[in-house]
Design a protein around this motif. Structure first.
Motif, PDB file in Angstrom:
ATOM      1  N   ILE A 128      -1.504  -2.678   4.377  1.00  0.00           N
ATOM      2  CA  ILE A 128      -1.786  -1.308   4.720  1.00  0.00           C
ATOM      3  C   ILE A 128      -1.199  -1.482   6.363  1.00  0.00           C
ATOM      4  O   ILE A 128      -1.387  -2.107   7.384  1.00  0.00           O
ATOM      5  N   ASP A 129      -0.168  -0.649   6.417  1.00  0.00           N
ATOM      6  CA  ASP A 129       0.413  -0.415   7.889  1.00  0.00           C
ATOM      7  C   ASP A 129       1.502   0.913   7.837  1.00  0.00           C
ATOM      8  O   ASP A 129       2.637   0.692   7.368  1.00  0.00           O
ATOM      9  N   ILE A 130       1.201   1.960   8.178  1.00  0.00           N
ATOM     10  CA  ILE A 130       1.815   2.895   8.068  1.00  0.00           C
ATOM     11  C   ILE A 130       3.300   3.104   9.186  1.00  0.00           C
ATOM     12  O   ILE A 130       4.206   3.751   8.692  1.00  0.00           O
ATOM     13  N   THR A 146       1.002  -1.193  -0.181  1.00  0.00           N
ATOM     14  CA  THR A 146       0.050  -0.004  -0.004  1.00  0.00           C
ATOM     15  C   THR A 146       0.992   1.390   0.184  1.00  0.00           C
ATOM     16  O   THR A 146       0.553   2.152  -0.509  1.00  0.00           O
ATOM     17  N   ARG A 147       2.094   1.160   0.684  1.00  0.00           N
ATOM     18  CA  ARG A 147       2.804   2.136   0.803  1.00  0.00           C
ATOM     19  C   ARG A 147       3.280   2.755  -0.472  1.00  0.00           C
ATOM     20  O   ARG A 147       3.633   3.949  -0.977  1.00  0.00           O
ATOM     21  N   TRP A 179      -4.252   7.122   4.301  1.00  0.00           N
ATOM     22  CA  TRP A 179      -3.497   7.255   5.492  1.00  0.00           C
ATOM     23  C   TRP A 179      -1.880   6.936   5.170  1.00  0.00           C
ATOM     24  O   TRP A 179      -0.892   7.890   5.813  1.00  0.00           O
ATOM     25  N   GLU A 180      -1.531   6.220   4.467  1.00  0.00           N
ATOM     26  CA  GLU A 180      -0.184   6.061   4.085  1.00  0.00           C
ATOM     27  C   GLU A 180       0.549   7.313   3.366  1.00  0.00           C
ATOM     28  O   GLU A 180       1.674   7.753   3.899  1.00  0.00           O
ATOM     29  N   ALA A 208       0.871   4.716  -2.273  1.00  0.00           N
ATOM     30  CA  ALA A 208       1.099   6.261  -1.752  1.00  0.00           C
ATOM     31  C   ALA A 208       2.183   6.996  -2.183  1.00  0.00           C
ATOM     32  O   ALA A 208       1.876   8.261  -2.589  1.00  0.00           O
ATOM     33  N   TRP A 223      -5.572   2.503   9.627  1.00  0.00           N
ATOM     34  CA  TRP A 223      -4.172   3.005   9.255  1.00  0.00           C
ATOM     35  C   TRP A 223      -3.109   1.529   9.208  1.00  0.00           C
ATOM     36  O   TRP A 223      -1.993   1.696   8.704  1.00  0.00           O
ATOM     37  N   LYS A 224      -3.838   0.480   9.513  1.00  0.00           N
ATOM     38  CA  LYS A 224      -3.401  -0.762   9.329  1.00  0.00           C
ATOM     39  C   LYS A 224      -4.270  -2.036   9.169  1.00  0.00           C
ATOM     40  O   LYS A 224      -5.781  -1.922   9.224  1.00  0.00           O
TER      41      LYS A 224
END
Length: 327
Positions: free
Chosen positions: A241-243, A100-101, A133-134, A104, A153-154
């Motif tokens: 997903i995990d910032i 996901t990042r 979020w990312e 982003a 955010w995760k």
């Protein structure tokens, strides 16, 4: 009205996992007022969505358009296609290359190439909200408002588990798109939603329950319009997903932004649960003032953000209608 400019070409992009892509097309749509003439709202699409958020085939027409909550007479509405979502015929076969990042980062490069330093709002539902979020974690000043809907955010253990099952189906089924979609529909709705809709009724012509014919119909419908490679990629994004992964902790990351964060949960969401959303809100409240939580009340589960547009309209009105645009 909506127009589709030429794609941006992202050059020599290395993913978090170390895969080098010499060229990635980033296609996008612009609706409403011309770029750089009004506040920009960036809309991030969900799993089977695309950049067509408004107009004839717009998947969020209830919310976005002339005179609607996100008023195209007042805002510029920008939406990127996730590279590999198939909407622009570009596919990514090695879906595990991406997180996901990465998406982003690609969207941020897209904004930079359009000479956009900051947007008014980044809004997204489900995996699109995860990308939002990312983006904020990577670039704390990228937006004035973050509106993550039916997301977090995760990815939780529950989410990862369902994505794992999706991946198994997509890689092993003889009818991967149909079967994966049937499973996914159970996550997108809720037991109460099915009860309200079907009441254990039977389709007399097919001699099966109406819930079964409805699920089969959804599987068949997606198979006709969606690519297997796209489904695998988008499922991978939902899972990753995990910032905070390979980064700082949640508080450190979110302390850096002045953006107002408006979290919108759904009380019956089985996928990104309201409880998880409230925990995120409580965590933010410890160190941040301009954070808000509101909830869609619906039996329809995760998909309620696409169904309960009147409630969503009401929840978003303060952000988009109350303020005077002084730009």
């Amino acid at each position: 009205m909506e127009n589709i400019p030429n794609p941006i070409s992202i050059q020599n992009f290395t993913t978090e996992n170390g895969a080098l892509y010499h060229s990635l097309p980033l296609s996008f749509t612009v609706a409403g007022l011309a770029l750089h003439s009004a506040p920009i709202v960036l809309v991030n699409h969900a799993l089977t969505g695309n950049a067509q958020v408004t107009g004839e085939n717009g998947w969020w027409n209830d919310l976005i358009g002339a005179g609607k909550t996100i008023d195209t007479n007042r805002y510029t509405v920008l939406a990127f296609n996730v590279p590999g979502n198939g909407a622009d015929s570009f596919l990514i076969e090695k879906y595990q290359d991406f997180t996901t990042r990465d998406i982003a980062r690609i969207f941020i490069i897209g904004l930079e190439s359009l000479a956009i330093d900051q947007v008014h709002t980044i809004i997204g539902g489900s995996v699109g909200g995860g990308v939002a979020w990312e983006m904020l974690a990577l670039e704390p000043n990228i937006t004035q408002n973050l509106i993550p809907i039916a997301t977090d955010w995760k990815s939780t253990d529950w989410m990862i588990a369902n994505c794992f099952l999706q991946e198994q189906i997509l890689n092993n089924s003889s009818k991967p798109i149909e079967d994966a979609r049937i499973h996914a529909m159970l996550c997108y709705r809720s037991p109460e939603s099915f009860k309200e809709k079907f009441q254990r009724t039977v389709n007399e012509n097919l001699s099966i329950f109406n819930i079964e014919s409805w699920l089969a119909h959804h599987g068949d419908k997606l198979q006709k319009r969606y690519q297997l490679a796209s489904y695998k990629l988008m499922n991978q994004l939902l899972k990753t997903i995990d910032i905070t992964r390979n980064s700082a902790d949640f508080e450190t990351l979110m302390s850096k932004t002045n953006a107002a964060i408006h979290i919108i949960g759904i009380n019956s969401d089985l996928f990104f649960t309201a409880r998880e959303n409230k925990e995120t809100y409580q965590e933010l409240k410890k160190f941040k003032e301009n954070v808000f939580y509101s909830e869609i009340d619906s039996v329809h589960g995760h998909d309620a953000f696409l169904i309960e547009y009147k409630q969503l309209d009401h929840l978003l009105a303060d952000i988009f209608k109350a303020e005077t645009i002084a730009k």
